[in-house]
Design an enzyme around this catalytic site. Structure first.
Site, PDB file in Angstrom:
ATOM      1  N   TYR A   1     -21.144  39.694  26.219  1.00  0.00           N
ATOM      2  CA  TYR A   1     -19.739  39.304  26.295  1.00  0.00           C
ATOM      3  C   TYR A   1     -19.420  38.324  25.181  1.00  0.00           C
ATOM      4  O   TYR A   1     -20.198  37.413  24.878  1.00  0.00           O
ATOM      5  CB  TYR A   1     -19.450  38.624  27.647  1.00  0.00           C
TER       6      TYR A   1
ATOM      7  N   GLU B   1     -10.880  39.269  23.390  1.00  0.00           N
ATOM      8  CA  GLU B   1     -12.107  39.410  24.163  1.00  0.00           C
ATOM      9  C   GLU B   1     -12.760  40.760  23.915  1.00  0.00           C
ATOM     10  O   GLU B   1     -12.073  41.777  23.857  1.00  0.00           O
ATOM     11  CB  GLU B   1     -11.741  39.272  25.654  1.00  0.00           C
TER      12      GLU B   1
END
Lengths: 381, 287
Positions: A101, A189
């Protein structure tokens, strides 16, 4: 303003971040031809502006172009969390070895951007923060200096990324940060950022939220807004610079200021009513804005009473009073209304309302109680 | 008698010839605020407000000539960060930015720069600062507060007026009211203002007005528990706001479970703060 995955991926790729080959499609046959072009296994992904698409069945693999067509037909007919799917992204399927991530957002507390990385990609980062916070690493970025290489390296080392991938990771982190600043994003993101079978880092998913207040300097981003994702009253409200959120109750409210609008909703509830909406006309609203706002409130057929709560500061009471009367000339309605008006130019505002025989209240509590009983009377008729 | 602004405040108005700037400069002057200058690039040399206030092209020019020690900003959002930076670089120690809708990235940069220059920023997207009977810097209506010993600090604009009005009706006076603004990135926090009120000999107690989103109220609760000797009362707006919906203010987003009004109220109560159920009830919970 949220961007779709396919839009965010396009932006990320302009900043040197590798994304899977693929294209967006609006019909199943289009999806089929994209799959044909790509060759091999593809993934068909619904493009809706909510999370949890995978769990809802909105992301599926297809081994052949005709299977892609079949899957796209199904996905284009479905709804994800109430939102109809109008587009799918057809991407080549990657061989995934690891999922990580990487994201950057605004840290209110530090008043600076913060970059977050985790070895646990592919699940929502809030979930990681909840169940394994020790796997989540963050660095605060000084806004005037930007993201430094050593900071990105710190993240790479913290998530125990293989050393041979550090250079590539640092490049992606810097690309993501630059995309975030240059697009005036509040969130950028990549989840997951995957390590593929052949040892590359690819952004398999992309999420971006752009600051509405900065769209004036990003015509190209403003054009990306998906009007289909907005309900008509919300769209209408935005056109007039109002912020409106529809709720389930029956007392419409028009208030100046977000905090006061929320407090007004709270007080309505406290006196046994249910607010039909949140509506902030903003600071300095003139008569035309007030008229548009009333039209939006009354477009909700659940509304049995309307409460105006205006505490003038930068907003002038006389302007609001004129707006209410102007709106009532345009929209014919029998919905009862109560107006609480105080602050800047109050006397003139009160005079205008008195001439038009509008029902008024002296305090917020009184206005809320009146609105609740007006709505109840209408229900009992 | 106050914090931040008083009768000695020499105010500069950035954007004084604009619609909002002019209207509120007039109101501030009527209240008795000592306005010493205005700035509008390209209009230097003009005089406004019945020919009493000189307009300058630059903040530095205005500050050097008039000795301004505070600036209030009314310029449009796209120019606001620039105006804040110009004020800080012009040596103005206290900058109050009323403008709403300033891009967040602009604010992060501006905030970082001015902090390094030692200026204090209040706002943006705030109603300003009011010391009743002495000085009004911003847009808080002057007639809704009387001088006294209650310090008021708020993230909201008009909700602050509601509370001031409720206090006034019960003849409860205010030392200073500070609106810190509803944006996610602001110049001055609850903590900063609480610390100032704690140190101010003329403030006996504090009223804090919060709302959903972020964790500012929770941080304030910790600070109150650890550092405040003066009593604090509060109201938090947004008990009925649904989760995950944006309620106007950029700051008022309920973020993933935290930021809820109920959590904030619980945190404040556990710090000994008396929390009112609605704004009209604030007078009942002050000491």
């Amino acid at each position: 303003m949220k961007l779709h995955e396919y839009q965010a991926k396009q932006i990320f790729s302009q900043y040197g971040i590798a994304i899977p080959r693929g294209r967006v499609a609006s019909t199943a046959s289009e999806a089929k031809s994209v799959a044909q072009e790509l060759g091999g296994r593809v993934v068909v992904k619904s493009q809706v502006l909510v999370g949890g698409r995978g769990k809802a069945g909105g992301i599926r693999l297809a081994n052949t172009p005709s299977e892609a067509e079949e899957v796209a037909t199904q996905i284009l007919a479905m709804q994800v969390k109430g939102l109809p799917v109008r587009k799918v992204l057809v991407d080549e399927a990657a061989t995934i070895v690891e999922e990580i991530y990487l994201g950057v957002t605004n840290d209110r507390g530090a008043r600076s951007p913060v970059m977050i990385a985790s070895s646990e990609g592919g699940i929502e980062i809030e979930e990681v923060a909840r169940i394994m916070p020790e796997r989540l690493f963050r660095i605060t970025i000084e806004p005037l200096l930007g993201l430094r290489e050593y900071q990105a390296r710190y993240l790479a080392a913290s998530i125990e990324l293989r050393r041979e991938l550090w250079r590539e990771f640092v490049g992606i982190a810097q690309g993501l940060y630059t995309a975030y600043t240059e697009s005036d994003a509040t969130l950028a993101e990549i989840n997951p950022l995957v390590i593929t079978g052949d040892g590359r880092l690819i952004a398999l998913d992309a999420k971006m939220v752009v600051d509405d207040n900065a769209l004036f300097r990003h015509a190209e981003l403003a054009e990306m807004r998906d009007f289909d994702e907005e309900a008509p009253p919300e769209r209408e409200a935005r056109k007039y610079g109002l912020s409106y959120v529809k709720l389930d109750g029956d007392i419409g409210c028009m208030v100046n200021g977000a905090g006061l609008a929320m407090a007004t909703m709270d007080v309505i509830k406290l006196f046994g009513g249910e607010p039909a909406n949140f509506l902030d006309i903003g600071g300095g609203a003139g008569a035309d804005k007030v008229a548009a706002a009333l039209g939006i409130i009354l477009s909700d057929s659940n509304v049995q009473a309307v409460l105006f709560n205006i505490f003038g500061g930068i907003t002038r009471c006389d302007e609001v009073a004129r707006g209410i009367l102007m709106a009532l000339k345009e929209v014919s309605t029998d919905v009862p209304m109560v107006v609480r008006l105080t602050g800047t130019n109050e006397a003139e505002g009160q005079r205008i309302l008195a001439e038009a025989d509008m029902l008024t209240a002296g305090s917020l509590s009184e206005a809320a109680q009146t609105a609740v009983s007006l709505a109840n009377e209408r229900h009992s008729v | 008698m106050s914090i931040l602004v008083d009768k000695k405040t020499r105010l500069l108005v950035q954007g004084i010839t604009g619609r909002e700037g002019f209207f509120h400069a007039t109101q501030m002057m009527e209240y008795g605020t000592q306005i010493v200058a205005g700035v509008t690039p390209g209009k230097g040399g003009e005089w406004v407000l019945d020919g009493k206030i000189p307009v300058f092209d630059t903040v530095v020019g205005a500050a050097e000539t008039t000795g301004a020690n505070c600036s209030v900003i009314f310029v449009p959002a796209r120019f606001a960060a620039d105006a804040i930076l110009e004020a800080a670089d012009g040596g103005i120690p206290l900058i109050v930015c009323i403008t709403e809708g300033v891009p967040v990235q602009d604010m992060m940069q501006a905030r970082s720069h001015i902090t390094q220059h030692g200026s204090r920023l209040i706002g943006p997207n705030c109603p300003g600062v009011l010391t009743p009977g002495a000085s009004k810097v911003g847009i808080i209506p002057g007639n809704i507060a009387i001088p006294g010993s209650i310090g008021v600090v708020s993230r909201s604009g008009t909700l602050t007026y509601e509370v001031l009005y409720a206090l006034q009706r019960k003849e409860l006076g205010v030392s200073t009211c500070v609106g810190i603004g509803g944006d996610p990135i602001n110049g001055t926090s609850f903590l900063d203002v609480l610390a100032m009120f704690e140190d101010d000999p003329h403030t006996d107690q504090v009223v804090l007005i919060g709302e959903i989103g972020g964790t500012d109220e929770e941080r304030a609760a910790e600070f109150i528990a650890d550092h405040m000797t003066k009593p604090v009362a509060a109201f938090v707006a947004g008990m009925t706001a649904p989760a995950d919906k944006r309620m106007g203010h950029a700051g008022a987003i309920v973020e993933g479970g935290s930021g809820l009004a109920a959590d904030k109220i619980a945190a404040l109560k556990s710090a000994g703060v008396r929390v009112a159920e609605h704004p009209d009830l604030i007078p009942e919970v002050v000491a």
